[in-house]
Design an enzyme around this catalytic site. Structure first.
Site, PDB file in Angstrom:
ATOM      1  N   HIS A  77      11.714  32.924  27.154  1.00 15.73           N
ATOM      2  CA  HIS A  77      11.014  32.414  28.348  1.00 15.73           C
ATOM      3  C   HIS A  77      12.003  32.041  29.458  1.00 15.73           C
ATOM      4  O   HIS A  77      11.774  31.100  30.219  1.00 15.73           O
ATOM      5  CB  HIS A  77      10.138  31.207  27.998  1.00 15.73           C
ATOM      6  CG  HIS A  77       9.050  31.519  27.020  1.00 15.73           C
ATOM      7  ND1 HIS A  77       7.852  32.094  27.390  1.00 15.73           N
ATOM      8  CD2 HIS A  77       8.985  31.356  25.676  1.00 15.73           C
ATOM      9  CE1 HIS A  77       7.092  32.268  26.313  1.00 15.73           C
ATOM     10  NE2 HIS A  77       7.761  31.832  25.266  1.00 15.73           N
ATOM     11  N   ASN A 149       0.550  30.980  25.472  1.00 13.52           N
ATOM     12  CA  ASN A 149       0.851  32.326  25.968  1.00 13.52           C
ATOM     13  C   ASN A 149      -0.398  32.944  26.582  1.00 13.52           C
ATOM     14  O   ASN A 149      -1.493  32.384  26.485  1.00 13.52           O
ATOM     15  CB  ASN A 149       1.346  33.223  24.824  1.00 13.52           C
ATOM     16  CG  ASN A 149       2.711  32.843  24.312  1.00 13.52           C
ATOM     17  OD1 ASN A 149       3.559  32.363  25.056  1.00 13.52           O
ATOM     18  ND2 ASN A 149       2.944  33.054  23.026  1.00 13.52           N
ATOM     19  N   HIS A 340       7.248  21.041  25.356  1.00 18.47           N
ATOM     20  CA  HIS A 340       7.435  20.757  23.931  1.00 18.47           C
ATOM     21  C   HIS A 340       6.066  20.587  23.274  1.00 18.47           C
ATOM     22  O   HIS A 340       5.312  19.682  23.645  1.00 18.47           O
ATOM     23  CB  HIS A 340       8.265  19.481  23.791  1.00 18.47           C
ATOM     24  CG  HIS A 340       8.451  19.013  22.387  1.00 18.47           C
ATOM     25  ND1 HIS A 340       8.349  19.837  21.290  1.00 18.47           N
ATOM     26  CD2 HIS A 340       8.742  17.774  21.904  1.00 18.47           C
ATOM     27  CE1 HIS A 340       8.565  19.135  20.194  1.00 18.47           C
ATOM     28  NE2 HIS A 340       8.802  17.886  20.535  1.00 18.47           N
ATOM     29  N   TYR A 363      11.513  23.129  19.882  1.00 25.21           N
ATOM     30  CA  TYR A 363      11.465  22.949  21.329  1.00 25.21           C
ATOM     31  C   TYR A 363      12.269  21.735  21.772  1.00 25.21           C
ATOM     32  O   TYR A 363      13.016  21.784  22.753  1.00 25.21           O
ATOM     33  CB  TYR A 363      10.016  22.840  21.806  1.00 25.21           C
ATOM     34  CG  TYR A 363       9.364  24.181  22.057  1.00 25.21           C
ATOM     35  CD1 TYR A 363       9.040  24.597  23.333  1.00 25.21           C
ATOM     36  CD2 TYR A 363       9.071  25.044  21.000  1.00 25.21           C
ATOM     37  CE1 TYR A 363       8.442  25.830  23.567  1.00 25.21           C
ATOM     38  CE2 TYR A 363       8.478  26.274  21.223  1.00 25.21           C
ATOM     39  CZ  TYR A 363       8.166  26.660  22.502  1.00 25.21           C
ATOM     40  OH  TYR A 363       7.583  27.880  22.727  1.00 25.21           O
TER      41      TYR A 363
END
Length: 709
Positions: A77, A149, A340, A363
């Site tokens: 990402h 997503n 996160h 994360y």
């Protein structure tokens, strides 16, 4: 803590960021310590031609900061775009959750980051890839991150495989090729040995992986989460973001050309539309499954490679998100935004999804590395609007100045503060109580072992044109794989999903698809499921209408679409104005493109300044094309770039319309009359053009067109 009224919370993040916003207009230059700079052009030297002096603290201050301006980019990402906005809860779901930001009427500031997964920070927006869709809610109970997503499932079931997946899809380590692409050996080697990836690969090979705009993407939470109400009762939930503009894609050939013409296409589109006031909106929907129905379906709710078909559990719309403000500074906000999945608020909780469980660690660990230590939550874009109070101290980048001499709990010197909520009968975050009685094992549930049923469901749900695009995508990607063994192994995977799909891809590759999985694939699959392959349960549905992007009649919109008006000197202003007025009434934008920039002369007299020409523009950046009437037709007849514009638009299945005097231009091209080619002789030029634009594309044209590829 006294609950804030919704109106007080709505602009809280915007007001908080004002404290950190710096405007240098009219200000004298200083060092980072506020010392005024007399000369910013020359280092301190021993004589004007002499050596520079070590004592030049102004130079050191400037260069040392410059040397550290770039932080490590995200491993995945890396390429992203962000925007601020507001989420408004519109339905009462207090029966299911005590989360305050989901209570009807509450308005919550948000920051959203869209991204591609595989490419580096400088890669193209139009890569065939999964798109990240992450939303940070600045709620009155702290930050909540919904990190999802634009595809509702994932490649793998367990987070232990995540580094392997990313290593496989990234550029190959010996030559760092290809960039932002899955069409190479290592990726297909990995997924052809991982049958669990079959469903996600089907989505990635569909048009979902090449969206038209970030504003026309669906978003999904991917995992199954829990909503928890005031009484501690849990309900399983799947999160959906439904774009108000509909879900649209580009053609693969078009995506490649956009990448060459404008690799920032998605980023620019989002930025410009927010600046114009065309605020993108998504409705937040939830699929709610009672706890007692956890094992009701033929698939496992905890399996991240599975969806819950909307025919089984409808999506309930509970609120709307509007993005209405661009960042002031890309680095400070979009680049430093730290998401996160472990950032929860009371009323939402995790499930035992093994991919989600791993993300909770990964994360936070990633952000500490990227952003210089454990205090990344103190960066303005990441600060909660309700503040923080705890005994964590020091570390890189610490900004808070902890008052007093107490930084431990329990304490008496600090009055027992900060105190636990339970000590004063108040409520804080509490994990949902779940009974667990199990052995400690490295195993996978047999309920995760059906890898092909939902991949088949997705393929069966596509229109014939969408299925053809999937065939083409598999054919393109696998043609880039050098190993015939890997190609053949993936064709065996496809055969388990749909024999016709495997046959068509196999014909394009010159390989007959095997009917059974090879021993290598079975060996790896049996590491997770000893008895693989299993006999899958009968699926509840064979196809789901929600999985196709084909626009249903009467449901489309042309709002914010860009329509190219193809003109030259002598064009009829009346012909331009009539269509322009009709399109703008529907929310579309008309852009005049001429043989050159500068002055355009109208047939009726009068002039207009033109900013776009056939030399500077590309047809792939426009949604539809209109050629007005006028003396301009003669000039366009001799303009090859005009002919290229309309031919390419036709090839990409877009709508084209021609005023009565311009119809000869269509006949000079490769264009053939169909439902998406509108002539004024039909007497309803504007109405018919608008209706066909609402369909987004005339995909049926692909079978009949004769434009050379």
């Amino acid at each position: 803590m006294e609950k804030k009224k919704p109106s007080e919370n709505e602009n809280a993040k915007k007001e908080q960021l004002k404290e950190f916003t710096v405007d240098n207009t009219g200000k004298q230059m200083t060092t980072n310590d506020g010392v005024s700079v007399h000369d910013n052009n020359n280092t301190l030297k021993a004589g004007d031609r002499g050596p520079s002096l070590l004592e030049d603290f102004i130079f050191q201050d400037k260069l040392a900061h410059f040397d550290r301006e770039r932080i490590p980019e995200r491993v995945v990402h890396a390429r992203g775009s962000g925007a601020h906005g507001i989420f408004e809860a519109k339905e009462d779901i207090s029966e299911y959750t005590c989360a305050k930001f989901l209570q009807k009427g509450t308005k919550t500031p948000v920051f959203v980051r869209f991204s591609t997964v595989a490419g580096f920070k400088g890669s193209t927006d139009l890569a065939r890839d999964v798109r990240g869709f992450s939303v940070k809610f600045y709620t009155e109970d702290g930050n909540y991150d919904l990190v999802g997503n634009n595809i509702p499932v994932f490649f793998i079931q367990d987070s232990m495989n995540f580094p392997d997946l990313i290593h496989a899809v990234k550029p190959e380590p010996n030559n760092e090729i290809p960039q932002a692409a899955s069409a190479h050996d290592t990726f297909w080697d990995f997924v052809s040995l991982m049958p669990e990836s079959a469903h996600m690969i089907m989505w990635a090979m569909s048009d979902r992986a090449i969206p038209k705009s970030l504003r026309t993407m669906e978003g999904f939470g991917v995992h199954t989460f829990k909503l928890v109400n005031e009484n501690g009762k849990a309900t399983f939930v799947k999160f959906h973001w439904k774009p108000r503009l509909g879900v649209h894609s580009v053609a693969w050939n078009e995506a490649q050309k956009i990448s060459g013409f404008n690799s920032d296409f998605h980023r620019q589109d989002l930025w410009e539309n927010i600046e114009k006031g065309n605020y993108p909106q998504w409705d937040l929907g939830v699929q709610l499954i009672p706890e007692e129905d956890e094992h009701k379906y033929s698939f496992d709710l905890l399996d991240p490679t599975k969806i819950v078909p909307e025919e089984l559990v409808p999506v309930k719309i509970i609120g709307t998100m509007t993005l209405n403000r661009n960042p002031e500074n890309f680095f400070a906000e979009t680049e430093q935004a730290a998401f996160h999945p472990g950032r929860l608020v009371p009323g939402i909780d995790f499930t035992n999804d093994p991919l989600l469980q791993g993300r909770i660690f990964s994360y936070a660990d990633t952000q500490q590395y990227r952003l210089g230590g454990p205090n990344f939550h103190e960066i303005p874009i990441n600060k909660s609007i309700n503040g923080k109070n705890n005994n964590q101290k020091d570390g890189f980048g610490r900004q808070d100045i902890l008052k007093g001499n107490v930084s431990y709990f329990p304490n008496s010197l600090g009055g027992g503060c900060p105190y636990h909520a339970m000590l004063k009968g108040e409520k804080g975050f509490q994990s949902h109580e779940e009974r667990i009685d199990a052995r400690k094992v490295r195993q996978r549930s047999e309920s995760f072992a059906d890898h092909f049923t939902q991949a088949r469901l997705f393929f069966n749900s596509q229109s014939p044109q969408e299925q053809a695009h999937i065939v083409n995508a598999y054919s393109f990607e696998l043609s880039k794989v050098n190993s015939v063994e890997i190609r053949t192994r993936e064709l065996a995977i496809l055969h388990q999903i749909d024999a016709g799909l495997a046959k068509q891809v196999g014909e394009n590759l010159g390989i007959t698809p095997p009917e059974q999985l090879d021993e290598k694939t079975l060996m790896f699959a049996r590491q997770n499921h000893a008895d693989y392959p299993i006999q899958p349960k009968k699926p509840e549905v064979a196809a789901s209408a929600a999985l196709s992007m084909k626009v249903k009649k009467g449901e489309g919109t042309i709002a914010t679409r860009k329509v190219a008006f193809l003109v030259a000197d002598g064009v009829s202003k009346a012909s331009v104005d009539k269509m322009k007025k009709a399109l703008e009434k529907q929310g579309a934008e008309a852009v005049l493109i001429a043989t050159r920039v500068g002055k355009l002369t109208y047939q009726e007299g009068g002039e207009e300044q033109i900013q776009h020409s056939y030399l500077t523009e590309a047809s792939v950046c426009y949604d539809a094309f209109y050629t007005p009437d006028g003396d301009s037709v003669k000039a366009l007849m001799q303009e090859p770039d005009y002919t290229h514009f309309i031919n390419e638009g036709y090839r990409h299945c877009k709508a084209l319309s021609f005023a009565k005097g311009a119809e000869e231009l269509a006949k000079k091209s490769f264009i053939e009359k169909d439902a998406g080619v509108i002539f004024e002789s039909a007497d309803q030029l504007t109405e018919d053009f608008i209706e066909v634009m609402k369909q987004h594309r005339i995909w049926e044209r692909e079978k009949s067109r004769k434009v050379p590829s």
